[in-house]
Design a protein around this motif. Structure first.
Motif, PDB file in Angstrom:
ATOM      1  N   TYR A 199     -11.274  -2.952 -25.046  1.00 45.62           N
ATOM      2  CA  TYR A 199     -10.211  -2.286 -25.792  1.00 45.62           C
ATOM      3  C   TYR A 199      -9.012  -2.139 -24.870  1.00 45.62           C
ATOM      4  O   TYR A 199      -9.164  -1.835 -23.687  1.00 45.62           O
ATOM      5  CB  TYR A 199     -10.676  -0.909 -26.270  1.00 45.62           C
ATOM      6  CG  TYR A 199     -11.922  -1.007 -27.110  1.00 45.62           C
ATOM      7  CD1 TYR A 199     -11.841  -1.267 -28.464  1.00 45.62           C
ATOM      8  CD2 TYR A 199     -13.187  -0.906 -26.517  1.00 45.62           C
ATOM      9  CE1 TYR A 199     -12.993  -1.400 -29.229  1.00 45.62           C
ATOM     10  CE2 TYR A 199     -14.336  -1.044 -27.279  1.00 45.62           C
ATOM     11  CZ  TYR A 199     -14.229  -1.285 -28.626  1.00 45.62           C
ATOM     12  OH  TYR A 199     -15.360  -1.433 -29.377  1.00 45.62           O
ATOM     13  N   GLU A 224      -6.624   4.778 -27.709  1.00 49.96           N
ATOM     14  CA  GLU A 224      -6.619   4.960 -29.157  1.00 49.96           C
ATOM     15  C   GLU A 224      -7.528   3.941 -29.846  1.00 49.96           C
ATOM     16  O   GLU A 224      -8.313   4.300 -30.727  1.00 49.96           O
ATOM     17  CB  GLU A 224      -5.197   4.827 -29.728  1.00 49.96           C
ATOM     18  CG  GLU A 224      -4.251   5.929 -29.331  1.00 49.96           C
ATOM     19  CD  GLU A 224      -3.485   5.655 -28.027  1.00 49.96           C
ATOM     20  OE1 GLU A 224      -2.531   6.386 -27.749  1.00 49.96           O
ATOM     21  OE2 GLU A 224      -3.848   4.721 -27.284  1.00 49.96           O
ATOM     22  N   ALA A 225      -7.418   2.676 -29.449  1.00 56.00           N
ATOM     23  CA  ALA A 225      -8.238   1.619 -30.056  1.00 56.00           C
ATOM     24  C   ALA A 225      -9.720   1.889 -29.829  1.00 56.00           C
ATOM     25  O   ALA A 225     -10.543   1.720 -30.740  1.00 56.00           O
ATOM     26  CB  ALA A 225      -7.851   0.255 -29.503  1.00 56.00           C
ATOM     27  N   GLU A 266     -10.823   4.941 -32.007  1.00 57.33           N
ATOM     28  CA  GLU A 266     -10.902   4.543 -33.418  1.00 57.33           C
ATOM     29  C   GLU A 266     -12.157   3.715 -33.679  1.00 57.33           C
ATOM     30  O   GLU A 266     -12.856   3.933 -34.671  1.00 57.33           O
ATOM     31  CB  GLU A 266      -9.658   3.756 -33.823  1.00 57.33           C
ATOM     32  CG  GLU A 266      -8.409   4.597 -33.934  1.00 57.33           C
ATOM     33  CD  GLU A 266      -7.130   3.777 -34.104  1.00 57.33           C
ATOM     34  OE1 GLU A 266      -7.214   2.545 -34.353  1.00 57.33           O
ATOM     35  OE2 GLU A 266      -6.048   4.368 -33.984  1.00 57.33           O
ATOM     36  N   ALA A 310     -15.230   5.998 -33.598  1.00 60.29           N
ATOM     37  CA  ALA A 310     -15.364   6.790 -34.826  1.00 60.29           C
ATOM     38  C   ALA A 310     -15.854   5.921 -35.984  1.00 60.29           C
ATOM     39  O   ALA A 310     -16.680   6.359 -36.791  1.00 60.29           O
ATOM     40  CB  ALA A 310     -14.025   7.437 -35.179  1.00 60.29           C
ATOM     41  N   ALA A 311     -15.377   4.695 -36.059  1.00 57.53           N
ATOM     42  CA  ALA A 311     -15.746   3.792 -37.157  1.00 57.53           C
ATOM     43  C   ALA A 311     -17.176   3.278 -37.038  1.00 57.53           C
ATOM     44  O   ALA A 311     -17.775   2.894 -38.037  1.00 57.53           O
ATOM     45  CB  ALA A 311     -14.772   2.616 -37.215  1.00 57.53           C
TER      46      ALA A 311
END
Length: 125
Positions: A35, A39-40, A43, A46-47
């Motif tokens: 990554y 942030e990436a 995210e 979380a996904a």
């Protein structure tokens, strides 16, 4: 994000550094996802819940959410952090260690030091 139970995430804003670490880990049989921002990574984490990496190799100085903030947000998840940085700073080192970093490596680091730290986190002899 990798669904393997012993996976590694590499988070570094320098794509070439992330890919080099990914190749290094692959050379010793460890799969990883790369990554280019905190942030990436957050995210994707979380996904992909509940599938989380066992370990994250985390750059400290990144635009947006820096490595210390990513590490703080990972608190309580059980994800171990190996911190890497090009700019060694005593205050930052202390923050990373206080937040539970299992290793703190200054770039350029010795490949064997990184592999050893990842192996320790993954429980590889």
């Amino acid at each position: 994000m990798n669904n393997a139970t012993r996976s590694v995430a590499v988070v570094d804003d320098e794509e070439s550094v992330g890919r080099a670490i990914q190749r290094l880990l692959k050379s010793v049989g460890i799969d990883s996802d790369v990554y280019t921002s905190g942030e990436a990574f957050l995210e994707a984490l979380a996904a992909s819940a509940p599938h989380a990496p066992s370990c994250v190799v985390l750059d400290i100085q990144m635009p947006g959410i820096n490595g210390i903030e990513v590490q703080r947000r990972l608190g309580g998840t059980g994800i171990k952090c190996i911190v890497i940085t090009a700019h060694d700073d005593t205050r930052v080192r202390e923050q990373a260690q206080a937040a539970g970093a299992v290793a703190y490596l200054r770039k350029p680091f010795d490949d064997s030091a990184l592999i050893g730290a990842v192996h320790a986190v993954l429980g590889v002899p």
